[in-house]
Design an enzyme around this catalytic site. Structure first.
Site, PDB file in Angstrom:
ATOM      1  N   CYS A 181       0.845  -1.194   0.000  1.00  0.00           N
ATOM      2  CA  CYS A 181       0.000   0.000   0.000  1.00  0.00           C
ATOM      3  C   CYS A 181       0.878   1.241   0.000  1.00  0.00           C
ATOM      4  O   CYS A 181       2.107   1.155   0.067  1.00  0.00           O
ATOM      5  CB  CYS A 181      -0.933   0.005   1.212  1.00  0.00           C
ATOM      6  SG  CYS A 181      -0.047   0.198   2.774  1.00  0.00           S
TER       7      CYS A 181
ATOM      8  N   CYS B 193       3.404   1.658   2.744  1.00  0.00           N
ATOM      9  CA  CYS B 193       4.652   0.919   2.556  1.00  0.00           C
ATOM     10  C   CYS B 193       5.641   1.741   1.742  1.00  0.00           C
ATOM     11  O   CYS B 193       6.825   1.837   2.091  1.00  0.00           O
ATOM     12  CB  CYS B 193       4.386  -0.407   1.845  1.00  0.00           C
ATOM     13  SG  CYS B 193       3.388  -1.576   2.781  1.00  0.00           S
TER      14      CYS B 193
ATOM     15  N   ASP C 146       1.831  15.186 -31.564  1.00  0.00           N
ATOM     16  CA  ASP C 146       2.841  14.734 -32.513  1.00  0.00           C
ATOM     17  C   ASP C 146       2.257  14.886 -33.923  1.00  0.00           C
ATOM     18  O   ASP C 146       1.043  14.830 -34.103  1.00  0.00           O
ATOM     19  CB  ASP C 146       3.190  13.268 -32.237  1.00  0.00           C
ATOM     20  CG  ASP C 146       4.196  12.723 -33.225  1.00  0.00           C
ATOM     21  OD1 ASP C 146       5.206  13.390 -33.471  1.00  0.00           O
ATOM     22  OD2 ASP C 146       3.965  11.624 -33.759  1.00  0.00           O
TER      23      ASP C 146
ATOM     24  N   ASP D 206       2.303   8.644 -30.903  1.00  0.00           N
ATOM     25  CA  ASP D 206       1.990   7.307 -31.417  1.00  0.00           C
ATOM     26  C   ASP D 206       2.553   6.198 -30.548  1.00  0.00           C
ATOM     27  O   ASP D 206       2.687   5.066 -30.990  1.00  0.00           O
ATOM     28  CB  ASP D 206       2.462   7.149 -32.869  1.00  0.00           C
ATOM     29  CG  ASP D 206       3.938   7.497 -33.032  1.00  0.00           C
ATOM     30  OD1 ASP D 206       4.595   7.729 -32.014  1.00  0.00           O
ATOM     31  OD2 ASP D 206       4.405   7.531 -34.179  1.00  0.00           O
TER      32      ASP D 206
ATOM     33  N   ASP E 173       7.479   8.264 -29.022  1.00  0.00           N
ATOM     34  CA  ASP E 173       7.170   9.421 -28.182  1.00  0.00           C
ATOM     35  C   ASP E 173       7.074   9.049 -26.704  1.00  0.00           C
ATOM     36  O   ASP E 173       6.602   9.849 -25.902  1.00  0.00           O
ATOM     37  CB  ASP E 173       5.841  10.048 -28.624  1.00  0.00           C
ATOM     38  CG  ASP E 173       5.935  10.674 -30.004  1.00  0.00           C
ATOM     39  OD1 ASP E 173       6.971  11.298 -30.286  1.00  0.00           O
ATOM     40  OD2 ASP E 173       4.999  10.529 -30.795  1.00  0.00           O
TER      41      ASP E 173
END
Length: 654
Positions: free
Chosen positions: A11, A14, A439, A637, A641
């Site tokens: 969790c 932690c 892009d 894409d 990227d």
């Protein structure tokens, strides 16, 4: 930044504990732990041994990324989200449900709605209690991981969410076991009424129910975590496995790990380039879309650089290795993605700080509740049941179950509209976007070169121009040739055989058709073979300014015309950009293409700003700079990227 893998976390408390422990190590300047990927990024001069020792002292396992992680004591690789871990959780959940259903029937169905039980149980509350004890104990054994992790956290003075689950379940079970013994004592005294009253004070079903519900949440969380590393795995799969080294006059295929700087290697058409290098012999068109995202391959000649994971499309290349292993461009991109994934947004750090004190506060409230009721003169059983209620109610159902369910519902709605969200942060951050970075290739444009203009010269028709171009380009493997072939096929034009065909990489093609000399290629190539009118040259410059590539064709020294090829803009791109702008979002186009082509496409799409000539590492830096101006959503894409997508507040892979 040094990367580590951490095990044993269950969790946010932690991950906060690990961060605090490592941050205290001398020489550590920054530490960030990601519960989602079980990774840790550490900056500073501290030695790896000191960092690992701090993690292990805190009660968790760790190893440098790439090595086999040390398992936390008493656990498997807790928190991992691999297929094996998900399968184990499914088995645990199935077993828990199979035990919980009869337990609920006996405890709730019979007590509340008088559902029938076998005659043996009639008037025998101890038998009913024993069945509940056995079934709930079995559920606790199936889900023993909660108790191992929870009580280990208590031992290390770092209670976590599993500690609440374990304490709540164990307290419910312990109090119910006490009530069961009290019930048997009442029966031994012949007080059947008291024995039946104790039956209503059993909480065995609560002990089992809380474990089962949290297991559901853990399973949904594991499924979500399993999808977060898809982009990184996609990058790693691009790495070539072998290389064709040139040694002693022959070719030797070796694993890519054995290639050293200075080695000479060959790359045949269709093969991936194994390492970064420089071309020594040959010429070809190389598809660099895996790194740059640009669909139009780049012509390579002796002296030009080549990069690992790019694809040789046409000619035979002989290259010299310059960067190998972790020094290649692809490996650097992978490392950048890993580093970005190990960092946290400020809001995540705030949530971690809250989680770090949440469990101790709940335990404290539970103890205060117990003390208050005892001081009020209530019995120990009454006070204990109220203290248990605080633990059970405060068990992180909202964190372990409601949140993953909400994520899945939201993701499901998005999926029906073609949108997939990887994390809750992405879902939340998407609505706060102020800057959309797009892009160019494959996002704003289609990603495939097409013929945009047919400009026959005076005295020549479109069909004659296209037929001459087809006859030459049919023997070419260049991607721009495929655009010409595609248009000719659409129009039903057949090619004729060309004799003495020759291709000059990066320039053009030549050959003879029925005794006439044909030539096709760029402006400089055709100037040496044909008389080019000034009007045609000016028209070609206009086409270049529009982001198109002009191809000249001639026959016997006379210009036949110009064919323009380009990666055309998607039909719906301008509308999408306008809709984003109407929402008050600033739209920026980011591309590795040249400035002139980028500005032409940007003008057609209607974006607010164009940033061109930027490679993957540069894109990541640009996104980082834009984030200082507002919330950024990066649209690309996916693979090339990846660093920029990871750096953005929201990464959107089309």
């Amino acid at each position: 930044m040094e990367q580590y893998e951490v095990t044993g976390m269950s969790c946010a408390a932690c991950s906060t504990r690990v961060e605090k422990a490592v941050s205290k190590v001398p020489g550590v300047t920054a530490c960030s732990v990601s519960l989602l990927t079980n990774s840790m990024g550490v900056e500073g001069t501290a030695s790896p041994q000191a960092v690992l020792a701090a993690v292990e002292k805190a009660g968790y396992g760790a190893a440098k990324k790439g090595a086999a992680p040390a398992k936390a004591e008493g656990t498997a690789s807790a928190g991992t989200a691999g297929d094996g871990e998900i399968l184990k959780m499914r088995r645990r959940l199935t077993a828990s449900l199979c035990l919980l259903l009869p337990l609920m029937y006996v405890s709730m169905g019979h007590a509340m709605w008088n559902w029938p039980l076998p005659p043996f149980f009639e008037g025998n509350p101890v038998a009913v209690g024993l069945v509940q004890l056995l079934l709930s104990a079995a559920v606790m054994v199936v889900n023993q991981k909660f108790f191992v992790s929870g009580f280990r956290g208590l031992i290390h003075r770092a209670p976590n969410m599993d500690t609440l689950v374990a304490l709540g379940s164990a307290a419910s079970f312990g109090y119910s076991a006490f009530a069961l013994f009290a019930m048997s004592g009442a029966l031994a005294r012949g007080d059947a009424g008291a024995a039946m009253s104790y039956l209503h004070g059993l909480y065995f079903e609560s002990a089992a129910m809380i474990l089962t519900l949290i297991t559901v949440g853990k399973l949904l969380e594991a499924r979500s975590k399993g999808k977060t590393t898809d982009a990184l795995r996609g990058l790693m799969q691009l790495r070539p496995k072998t290389a064709l080294l040139l040694r002693d006059g022959g070719e030797t295929e070796v694993p890519v790990e054995q290639v050293k700087p200075g080695d000479r290697f060959a790359v045949r058409p269709g093969e991936s380039i194994p390492v970064d290098g420089v071309v020594l012999e040959g010429g070809s068109a190389v598809d660099e879309s895996a790194l740059t995202g640009e669909s139009v391959p780049v012509d390579k000649a002796p002296g030009d650089p080549v990069s690992a994971a790019t694809v040789n499309q046409s000619g035979f290349l002989v290259c010299e290795a310059t960067r190998v292993g972790e020094d290649t461009t692809l490996s650097q991109i992978i490392r950048m993605v890993g580093d970005a994934a190990a960092t946290k947004a400020p809001i995540a750090k705030i949530a971690d700080r809250v989680s770090g004190v949440f469990v101790p506060v709940v335990i404290g409230i539970s103890l205060i509740t117990l003390a208050v009721w005892l001081l009020e003169g209530q019995s120990a059983g009454y006070a204990l049941s109220r203290a248990i209620s605080v633990l059970v109610i405060s068990c992180p159902c909202a964190l372990g179950l409601a949140t993953p369910v909400a994520i899945m519902v939201g993701s499901g709605v998005g999926a029906r509209h073609g949108i997939l969200f990887k994390t809750a942060v992405s879902l939340e951050e998407a609505g706060r976007t102020q800057i959309a970075v797009l892009d160019k290739t494959g996002t704003i444009t289609s990603g495939t070169p097409k013929v945009t203009d047919l400009l026959p010269a005076e005295g020549c028709t479109e069909e004659q121009l296209l037929k001459a171009a087809l006859s030459l380009e049919q023997k070419s493997e260049h991607p721009l040739a495929k655009a010409v072939l595609s248009l000719a096929e659409e129009r039903g034009i057949a090619a004729e055989g060309v004799a003495d065909f020759r291709a000059v990489p990066g320039n053009g093609l030549s050959g003879f058709l029925d005794g006439s000399a044909l030539a096709g290629g760029n402006l400089n190539f055709l100037r040496e073979r044909a008389d080019l009118p000034e009007e045609a040259v000016r028209r070609a410059e206009q086409l270049s300014g529009q982001g198109k590539t002009p191809l000249f064709f001639s026959k016997d020294g006379r210009l036949l015309g110009i064919i323009a090829v380009a990666d055309v803009i998607r039909e719906d791109s301008p509308r999408a950009v306008k809709e984003l702008q109407d929402m008050g979002i600033r739209v920026v186009m980011l591309t590795g293409d040249n400035e002139r082509t980028a500005r032409a496409i940007g003008a057609q799409a209607g974006v607010d700003e164009v940033i061109a000539g930027v490679l993957p590492d540069g894109k990541e830096a640009v996104v980082g700079r834009l984030r200082k101006q507002g919330k950024v959503a990066m649209v690309g894409d996916g693979i090339n990227d990846a660093p920029a997508l990871t750096r953005a507040d929201t990464g959107i892979a089309v």
